[in-house]
Design an enzyme around this catalytic site. Structure first.
Site, PDB file in Angstrom:
ATOM      1  N   ARG A  81     -27.573 -27.106 -51.567  1.00 15.96           N
ATOM      2  CA  ARG A  81     -26.537 -26.945 -50.899  1.00 15.96           C
ATOM      3  C   ARG A  81     -26.477 -25.292 -50.041  1.00 15.96           C
ATOM      4  NH1 ARG A  81     -21.833 -30.225 -50.807  1.00 15.96           N
ATOM      5  NH2 ARG A  81     -22.328 -32.078 -51.966  1.00 15.96           N
ATOM      6  N   GLU A 141      -4.970 -25.567 -58.644  1.00 14.39           N
ATOM      7  CA  GLU A 141      -5.845 -26.455 -59.334  1.00 14.39           C
ATOM      8  C   GLU A 141      -5.608 -26.233 -60.851  1.00 14.39           C
ATOM      9  OE1 GLU A 141      -9.973 -26.390 -58.598  1.00 14.39           O
ATOM     10  OE2 GLU A 141     -10.580 -26.660 -60.725  1.00 14.39           O
ATOM     11  N   HIS A 196     -11.790 -33.657 -57.833  1.00 16.31           N
ATOM     12  CA  HIS A 196     -13.190 -33.511 -57.667  1.00 16.31           C
ATOM     13  C   HIS A 196     -13.919 -34.750 -58.545  1.00 16.31           C
ATOM     14  CE1 HIS A 196     -11.401 -29.220 -57.758  1.00 16.31           C
ATOM     15  NE2 HIS A 196     -12.718 -29.090 -56.941  1.00 16.31           N
ATOM     16  N   ARG A 223     -34.709 -24.627 -44.075  1.00 14.69           N
ATOM     17  CA  ARG A 223     -34.137 -25.320 -45.225  1.00 14.69           C
ATOM     18  C   ARG A 223     -35.012 -26.336 -45.559  1.00 14.69           C
ATOM     19  NH1 ARG A 223     -28.485 -27.209 -43.217  1.00 14.69           N
ATOM     20  NH2 ARG A 223     -29.411 -27.162 -41.155  1.00 14.69           N
TER      21      ARG A 223
END
Ligand code: GLN
Ligand code: ZN
Length: 760
Positions: A517, A667, A696, A16
Site C-alpha cells: 500500500r 473506535e 474493520h 510502484r
C-alpha cells in the site's frame, strides 16, 4: 575523503513496480520467482544509480518485500510460530504479515502499527518469555552478495537489538527486555558472517534512543553493545526522528565505530555531539531531511559543516537524516505542479544528489560556483519570495487566531440544553462516521470526471444520485443523524488539499504506507486560502433530501497536516491555524446553509503527538486551540462533532476534553474494555459515542453484542451523553455488510431505549 551515505532507500519502485508484482503474486497471477526477479532488478537498478550519483558506500538490507522489521524477525528466526510452516522464506514473511500464505490460512495477521511518528506501518514483533532466536541469514546474504558484485564498500542495515525488542509486543506479559541476552549472540553471529562476506560496516538503527526510555532499557545499552564489539565488522549506531537529549551521552559512550545523528530533528545537538565524540569515532551527520521533500539550503549547511570537516576530516560522514523510505522517488516524474513548486522539491534521487553535491563542496569550495549549486540557491530564493507562498493577510489572520483562546459561548451543559431543544433527537441517538461504501461505480464516476470524460453537470448529477441513494438507505435503516456519504471524496485529506490554495497534489509522489500500500500525500507549500466553499454544496443537497438532520463532514487541521508533506519554513502550529481559519469559514458556511450538526474529524490527533514527552504540552496546546478556532464561529445550538480512530487515549484525555466538541465518536469495537476502563477512571463530560460496530471486519455484529456494549457504556457515560455509532467510516465496506450491521445497531439502540423506559 568523507563517506556520503543514505540510511535507506524507498523500495516500492519509481513506478510502484514492487506493489504491482506483490499484488499479482498474491492474486496467483505470477510466480514467486517472478516476484523475486522484480525485487532483484529494483535493488540492482537503485544501487547502480546510487553509485552513478556518487555515493561512496552502498547501503544494503534496506530492501523489504513487505516490511523491514518483519525482515528482521525472519533474520532472527523470530517470526510468529504460526507463520513458520508456510514454506519458502518469503512465504513465511507474507504469512506473518497477512495471515495467509499462497496455499493456506496461517492464523491471524501480525499487528501493524506506525513506525515512530511517520505514516509508515511496521509489523510488530511478537515476543514471549520462552522465545529463542536463531540466525536465518539467507535472505540478507542474497542481497549482500548481489551488492558485492558491484565492487564497492558495503554497509548493511539492521535494526539494533534494543530497538527491535522495544518495538515488539509481549504476548504473554513477560518483559521483552529479558529476551536481550538470548538475542545478542545472534547479532554477534551475524556480524562475524558479514565480515566474512566482505562487509565493511553495519548500520545498527537504534531510533529508540530518541524516546523517553525507561531506566532499565537505557541501562541495557552499555552491556549489550559491549558484548557486540570485536566481531570485526565496524558498527555505525544510527539514531533519528528526535533529539537524543538525555540519551546523547549514552549514545556516544557506546563501543561502536561511529554514531549517526539526525541534525534535521535536532540541529542543536551538533555541538554536544562533537564534545563527546572522542578521538576515533566517525560522526555521521544526517543533514538532508529524509522525511520531507524540500530542497535543502546547501549554503547554510556548508557554512555549518566546513569547521566540522576541518576538525574531523574523514571521520565526518554526511547522510540523510533517516531512511529515504518516507519520500517519493523522483521530482522529474512531476510535471503538473503549480508555480515553481517543481524546483523547490527534492525527492529521494534529488536528495542523493544534494548529499553528493554538499560533500563535494566541502572538499572543493569551487563547487559552490557550479551551475547546479547556483540553481539550487536560486530555487530557494524563489521559494522564499514567492507570492504563491507568502500572503500577509493569511499570516496575520493565523497569528491573531493563535494569540487567542477560543471557546464556545456557553459551556457544554448549556449548549446541550439548547441543542436538545433545537434538534429534538431521541435518547441514544444513532449516527455514522461519515463515509458510506465507495462502490466501483462511485470510483468510476470520479475517475471519468477527472479525466475529462464527464462534464461537470453530468458528474454533479451522478453524485446527487449517489447521495440521494445514501440518504434513502439511512432513512430506511432508521438512523437519527444522517450523512451524505462522502462519495465525492477519494481521500479525507486529499479532497480538501485539492480545493485549497497553498496545497498541491502530486502526480507521482507515492510513499509506502505498509506492504504493497502506498499513499500520495498532498504538499502544503504556501499560505492557505479557500477560494470557495468546499463541502456546502453536497451537505446542503443531502439535507434537502431528508426531514432528518444531515451532519456536515470536514477534516481537522492536525489530520490535514499529519497526512501531508508540510512546509518547513514556518512552525507546524502556524500552518495549523491557517487550515483552521479556512475550516472556520467552511463551518460557518455550512451553518448558514442550514446544516445544524457539523463533524470535524481528527483521527491523527494522537499519532501527531511528539515522540518526546517534554514537547507534548506545547503540541496539544496548538492542536486543541486550532480545532476550537475552527469550530467556535457558530451558534451554541449548532452541534459540533469530532471523530478519532483509536481507543487508547488515556494519555491525552484532558486534551480531548479541552477540544470541547459536543460529541466525540471513537473506535472501540476491538478494545471497548480499555476505553471504558479509561472513562471509569477519568470522566469525559461531553457527548461520546464509543463505536459499537467494528468496521474493520466484514462480520455483521449481533444486536445483543452491541446492546451489551451500550449497556456497559452507560455505567460510565450519562444517558444524555451517549451516542450510538460504528467505529469509523464505512467506505471500505460493502453495502451488503453495512446495511444489516447498521440495522442491528439501530435495533440495539431501540431495545435499550425500551428497557430504560420500564422501571427495573
Ligand atoms: N469521516 C471519515 C469517514 O467516515 C473519517 C475517516 C477516519 O476517521 N479515518 O471516512
Ligand atoms: Zn476513524
Amino acid at each position: 575523503m568523507s563517506n556520503i551515505h543514505i540510511l535507506g532507500f524507498p523500495r516500492v519502485g519509481a513506478q510502484r513496480e514492487l506493489k504491482w508484482a506483490l499484488e499479482s503474486y498474491w492474486a496467483g497471477q505470477s510466480s514467486l520467482s517472478d516476484l523475486q526477479r522484480t525485487g532483484q532488478q529494483l535493488r540492482l537498478g537503485q544501487w547502480q544509480r546510487q553509485l552513478d550519483a556518487g555515493l561512496d558506500l552502498l547501503t544494503v538490507g534496506d530492501f523489504a518485500y513487505y516490511d523491514h522489521l518483519l525482515n528482521a524477525s525472519y533474520l532472527f528466526g523470530h517470526l510468529p510460530a504460526r507463520a513458520r510452516s508456510a514454506g519458502e522464506p518469503l512465504e513465511q514473511i507474507f504469512a506473518a504479515a497477512r495471515g495467509r500464505s499462497a496455499s493456506a490460512c496461517c492464523g491471524h495477521a501480525a499487528e501493524m502499527t506506525k513506525w515512530f511518528d511517520t505514516n509508515y506501518h511496521y509489523l510488530v514483533p511478537e515476543c514471549a518469555a520462552a522465545d529463542e532466536f536463531t540466525l536465518q541469514p539467507d535472505l540478507l546474504l542474497d542481497e549482500v552478495r548481489a551488492a558485492r558484485s558491484l565492487g564497492k564498500p558495503l554497509k548493511v542495515v539492521v535494526p539494533g537489538p534494543l530497538t527491535y525488542l522495544w518495538l515488539g509486543r509481549s504476548v504473554d506479559g513477560a518483559n521483552r527486555l529479558n529476551l536481550l541476552s538470548r538475542l545478542l549472540p545472534v547479532y554477534s553471529e551475524l556480524f562475524a558472517l558479514l565480515k566474512c562476506e566482505g562487509v565493511d560496516w553495519v548500520q545498527l538503527d537504534e531510533p529508540v534512543l530518541g524516546l523517553d526510555l525507561p531506566a532499565d532499557w537505557r541501562q541495557a545499552f552499555e552491556p549489550a553493545y559491549h558484548s557486540l564489539r570485536k566481531n570485526g565488522v565496524q558498527l555505525l549506531l544510527t539514531t533519528y526522528f528526535s533529539p537524543l537529549a538525555d540519551n546523547l551521552t549514552l549514545a556516544f559512550s557506546l563501543p561502536v565505530d561511529g554514531v549517526h545523528l539526525d541534525l534535521v530533528s535536532a540541529p542543536e545537538e551538533l555541538a554536544p555531539a562533537l564534545d563527546r565524540l572522542g578521538p576515533y569515532k566517525v560522526l555521521s551527520l544526517g543533514v538532508i531531511d529524509g522525511r520531507n521533500i524540500w530542497r535543502a539550503d546547501l549554503n547554510a549547511l556548508r557554512e555549518r559543516l566546513v569547521p566540522v570537516a576541518e576538525r574531523l576530516g574523514s571521520r565526518l560522514w554526511l547522510g540523510s537524516s533517516c531512511s529515504l523510505l518516507h519520500v517519493p522517488y523522483d521530482v522529474a516524474a512531476e510535471t503538473q505542479l503549480p508555480h515553481d513548486l517543481q524546483h523547490w522539491l527534492a525527492y529521494a534521487w534529488q536528495k542523493v544528489d544534494e548529499l553528493v553535491l554538499l560533500g563535494a563542496s566541502l572538499a572543493d569550495a569551487g563547487v559552490t560556483s557550479s551551475p547546479r549549486w547556483i540553481a539550487q540557491a536560486q530555487a530557494l530564493v524563489s521559494r522564499r519570495t514567492s507570492s504563491a507562498v507568502h500572503k500577509s493577510a493569511v499570516k496575520q489572520r493565523a497569528a491573531a487566531a493563535a494569540s487567542a483562546q477560543w471557546q464556545r459561548k456557553q459551556s457544554y451543559a448549556g449548549r446541550l440544553a439548547l441543542q436538545q431543544a433545537a434538534l429534538r433527537l431521541p435518547q441514544l441517538p444513532t449516527t455514522t462516521i461519515g463515509s458510506f461504501p465507495q462502490t466501483p461505480e462511485i470510483r468510476q464516476l470520479r475517475r471519468r470526471f477527472k479525466q475529462g470524460e464527464l462534464s461537470l453537470p453530468a458528474y454533479e448529477a451522478g453524485l446527487e444520485k449517489e447521495i440521494t441513494h445514501c440518504i434513502r438507505v439511512q432513512e430506511q435503516i432508521g438512523l437519527d443523524v444522517l450523512v451524505h456519504g462522502e462519495a465525492e471524496r477519494n481521500d479525507m485529506v486529499e479532497y480538501f488539499g485539492e480545493q485549497l490554495d497553498g496545497i498541491a497534489s502530486t502526480a507521482n509522489g507515492w510513499v509506502q504506507s505498509y506492504g504493497s500500500r502506498c499513499v500520495k500525500p498532498p504538499v502544503i507549500f504556501g499560505d492557505i486560502e479557500r477560494p470557495s466553499a468546499m463541502t456546502v454544496r453536497w451537505a446542503a443537497f443531502a439535507q434537502s433530501q431528508s426531514e432528518r438532520w444531515v451532519k456536515g463532514m470536514l477534516t481537522g487541521p492536525v489530520t490535514i497536516l499529519k497526512w501531508s508533506f508540510v512546509r518547513d519554513d514556518q512552525p507546524w502550529s502556524a500552518t495549523a491555524y491557517q487550515i483552521a481559519a479556512v475550516l472556520r469559514d467552511e463551518v460557518q458556511d455550512l451553518e448558514a446553509a442550514g446544516i445544524r450538526i457539523i463533524q470535524v474529524d481528527e483521527p491523527a490527533l494522537r499519532e501527531a503527538l511528539p515522540l518526546r514527552r517534554v514537547e507534548h504540552a506545547r503540541y496539544l496546546d496548538w492542536a486543541v486551540n486550532s480545532f476550537r478556532y475552527a469550530v467556535t464561529g457558530v451558534a451554541d445550538e449548532t452541534q459540533i462533532h469530532t471523530h478519532m480512530c483509536y481507543a487508547d487515549f488515556d494519555d491525552i484525555l484532558p486534551a480531548i476534553q479541552a477540544m470541547d466538541a459536543d460529541v466525540i465518536t471513537l473506535e472501540t469495537a476491538r478494545s471497548a474494555a480499555r476505553l471504558l476502563h479509561t472513562l471509569r477512571n477519568e470522566t469525559y463530560r461531553n457527548g461520546i459515542g464509543p463505536g459499537v460496530y467494528d468496521i474493520h471486519s466484514p462480520n455483521v455484529p449481533s444486536v445483543e453484542a452491541m446492546e451489551t456494549l451500550l449497556t456497559e457504556s452507560l455505567q460510565v457515560v450519562p444517558l444524555a451523553n451517549l451516542w450510538v455509532n460504528p467505529d469509523c467510516g464505512l467506505k471500505t465496506r460493502r453495502w451488503q455488510e453495512v446495511i444489516p450491521a447498521l440495522e442491528n445497531m439501530v435495533t440495539a439502540a431501540q431495545r435499550l431505549r425500551e428497557t430504560l423506559k420500564t422501571p427495573a
